[in-house]
Design an enzyme around this catalytic site. Structure first.
Site, short mmCIF file in Angstrom:
data_model
loop_
_atom_site.label_atom_id
_atom_site.label_comp_id
_atom_site.label_asym_id
_atom_site.label_seq_id
_atom_site.Cartn_x
_atom_site.Cartn_y
_atom_site.Cartn_z
N TYR A 56 28.48 32.65 45.60
CA TYR A 56 29.95 32.76 45.51
C TYR A 56 30.45 32.49 44.10
O TYR A 56 31.44 33.08 43.65
CB TYR A 56 30.61 31.82 46.54
CG TYR A 56 30.57 32.43 47.92
CD1 TYR A 56 29.54 32.17 48.82
CD2 TYR A 56 31.55 33.36 48.31
CE1 TYR A 56 29.49 32.78 50.06
CE2 TYR A 56 31.51 33.98 49.55
CZ TYR A 56 30.47 33.69 50.42
OH TYR A 56 30.41 34.31 51.65
N ARG A 59 30.20 35.76 42.39
CA ARG A 59 31.25 36.71 42.82
C ARG A 59 32.61 36.29 42.24
O ARG A 59 33.41 37.13 41.85
CB ARG A 59 31.32 36.77 44.35
CG ARG A 59 30.11 37.44 44.99
CD ARG A 59 30.19 37.42 46.49
NE ARG A 59 31.25 38.31 46.98
CZ ARG A 59 31.68 38.29 48.24
NH1 ARG A 59 31.19 37.39 49.09
NH2 ARG A 59 32.61 39.12 48.64
N ASP A 94 38.59 39.16 47.43
CA ASP A 94 39.01 39.25 46.03
C ASP A 94 40.53 39.16 45.95
O ASP A 94 41.22 39.21 46.96
CB ASP A 94 38.48 40.56 45.40
CG ASP A 94 39.07 41.82 46.04
OD1 ASP A 94 38.29 42.69 46.49
OD2 ASP A 94 40.31 41.93 46.12
N HIS A 109 39.61 37.17 56.09
CA HIS A 109 38.28 36.54 55.85
C HIS A 109 38.34 35.50 54.73
O HIS A 109 37.32 35.14 54.16
CB HIS A 109 37.23 37.60 55.52
CG HIS A 109 36.92 38.49 56.69
ND1 HIS A 109 36.32 39.72 56.56
CD2 HIS A 109 37.16 38.34 58.02
CE1 HIS A 109 36.19 40.27 57.74
NE2 HIS A 109 36.69 39.46 58.65
N CYS A 117 36.91 21.18 51.11
CA CYS A 117 35.91 20.12 51.24
C CYS A 117 35.43 20.04 52.68
O CYS A 117 36.22 19.94 53.61
CB CYS A 117 36.51 18.77 50.81
SG CYS A 117 35.34 17.40 50.96
N GLY A 175 38.94 52.00 53.41
CA GLY A 175 37.74 51.47 52.77
C GLY A 175 37.01 50.44 53.58
O GLY A 175 36.48 49.46 53.03
N SER A 177 34.09 49.95 56.87
CA SER A 177 33.10 50.67 57.70
C SER A 177 33.35 50.45 59.18
O SER A 177 32.70 51.06 60.03
CB SER A 177 31.68 50.17 57.35
OG SER A 177 31.61 48.77 57.63
N ALA A 219 39.20 56.07 47.29
CA ALA A 219 40.50 55.43 47.59
C ALA A 219 41.50 55.60 46.45
O ALA A 219 42.69 55.83 46.69
CB ALA A 219 40.26 53.94 47.87
N1 APR Z 1 36.90 54.74 48.40
C1 APR Z 1 37.09 54.60 49.73
N2 APR Z 1 36.17 54.07 50.58
C2 APR Z 1 35.00 53.66 50.03
C3 APR Z 1 34.73 53.77 48.65
C4 APR Z 1 35.74 54.33 47.82
N3 APR Z 1 35.58 54.49 46.50
N4 APR Z 1 33.47 53.28 48.42
C5 APR Z 1 33.00 52.88 49.62
N5 APR Z 1 33.90 53.12 50.58
C6 APR Z 1 33.80 52.82 52.01
C7 APR Z 1 32.43 53.02 52.61
O1 APR Z 1 32.29 54.37 53.07
C8 APR Z 1 32.45 52.04 53.78
O2 APR Z 1 32.98 52.65 54.95
O3 APR Z 1 34.07 51.44 52.15
C9 APR Z 1 33.42 50.95 53.32
C10 APR Z 1 32.75 49.65 52.97
O4 APR Z 1 32.18 49.14 54.14
P1 APR Z 1 31.51 47.68 54.11
O5 APR Z 1 30.61 47.58 52.91
O6 APR Z 1 30.94 47.46 55.48
O7 APR Z 1 32.72 46.68 53.86
P2 APR Z 1 33.78 46.15 54.92
O8 APR Z 1 34.05 47.19 55.97
O9 APR Z 1 34.92 45.63 54.14
O10 APR Z 1 32.99 44.91 55.59
C11 APR Z 1 33.73 44.11 56.48
O11 APR Z 1 31.90 42.58 56.59
O12 APR Z 1 30.27 41.60 55.29
C12 APR Z 1 31.44 41.35 55.98
O13 APR Z 1 33.11 39.76 55.57
C13 APR Z 1 32.49 40.89 55.03
O14 APR Z 1 34.81 41.56 54.89
C14 APR Z 1 33.49 42.06 55.02
C15 APR Z 1 33.28 42.69 56.38
#
Ligand code: APR
Length: 234
Positions: A56, A59, A94, A109, A117, A175, A177, A219
């Site tokens: 962390y 990051r 972020d 999240h 603490c 953005g 998944s 995006a």
């Molecule tokens: N523009 C739009 N979408 C994008 C781009 C981009 N430039 N680049 C990647 N993506 C999409 C990918 O296609 C994917 O569907 O962003 C998504 C990222 O998915 P993840 O990596 O699974 O992230 P997220 O959905 O935010 O994960 C949810 O999982 O690990 C935990 O707590 C963590 O908050 C996170 C949660």
């Protein structure tokens, strides 16, 4: 124009990808060979607090090297002109939405720039490293952790999010998944409320078939175009 249309937006790591922050499940989803799921858990912190704090700290330091991209700025513009209820829920830890000017924002999240603490419950904004630092309140060490929601922990603001989804007329997921619950289920709750649902993503996801509308592409381009259309109609 619907009277006072209520908008809920959910963002994920994909909205910050073009700012240079790696997503979790894409190619950049590893850190020093660790999958995030291995590091972002209470068990990992109990087993190896130093590894988790280093993860962390790295990051948090990266945040000072990146900037909001046009997608973050477009959402801040949309909020500024939206004349109905508006809530931006981000899964991201972020601070790019804040730096772009978003105000009605909820970090479901948690936030990388906050610490707490594990012994006395102190919590506040935190921008430096956490490794090796004593709690500023109770003085004990090791005690501090990032104020983020790990797997198996309870997400933040779910009641406020549920209330917003129950009355929303437009829901957009940007953005993400759609792999992590309960955020992955927000689209279903919005549909039950009768909302129009839009997925904005680089490419189709496993959740795509649960949205009415899709806008595929990066995006920074797709979100700006979507906001342009929404604000032109107002
Ligand atoms: N523009 C739009 N979408 C994008 C781009 C981009 N430039 N680049 C990647 N993506 C999409 C990918 O296609 C994917 O569907 O962003 C998504 C990222 O998915 P993840 O990596 O699974 O992230 P997220 O959905 O935010 O994960 C949810 O999982 O690990 C935990 O707590 C963590 O908050 C996170 C949660």
């Amino acid at each position: 124009m619907a009277d006072r249309p209520a908008l809920v937006i959910l963002t994920g790591a994909g909205i910050s990808a073009e700012s240079g922050l790696p997503t979790f499940r894409g190619a950049g989803g590893l850190w020093e060979g660790h999958r995030v799921e291995e590091v972002a858990t209470p068990g990992a912190f109990a087993r190896d607090p130093e590894l988790v704090l280093r993860f962390y700290d790295a990051r948090r330091r990266a945040l000072s090297t990146v900037e909001p991209n046009p997608a973050h700025h477009a959402l801040a513009r949309l909020e500024a002109v939206w004349d109905g209820p508006f809530l931006l829920v981000t899964q991201n830890v972020d601070d790019l939405h804040e730096r772009a000017g978003s105000k009605r924002l909820l970090h479901v999240h948690g936030e990388l720039l906050r610490a707490r603490c594990t012994i006395c419950g102190w919590a506040d904004r935190w921008t430096g490293d956490l490794l090796g630092v004593a709690c500023p309140s109770c003085g004990r060490r090791p005690a501090l952790r990032p104020d983020v929601v790990w797997f198996e922990e309870v997400p933040i603001g779910l009641e406020r999010i549920e209330a917003a989804l129950a009355r929303c007329t437009l829901f957009a997921a940007i953005g993400t998944s759609g792999q992590v619950w309960p955020a992955a289920g927000f689209v279903d709750r919005a549909r039950r409320a009768g909302a129009h649902t839009v997925e904005l993503n680089l490419e189709p996801t496993d959740a795509s078939d649960r949205f009415h509308e899709h806008r595929f592409g990066p995006a920074s381009r797709v979100v700006a175009a979507w906001v342009e259309e929404l604000t032109a109609r107002r």
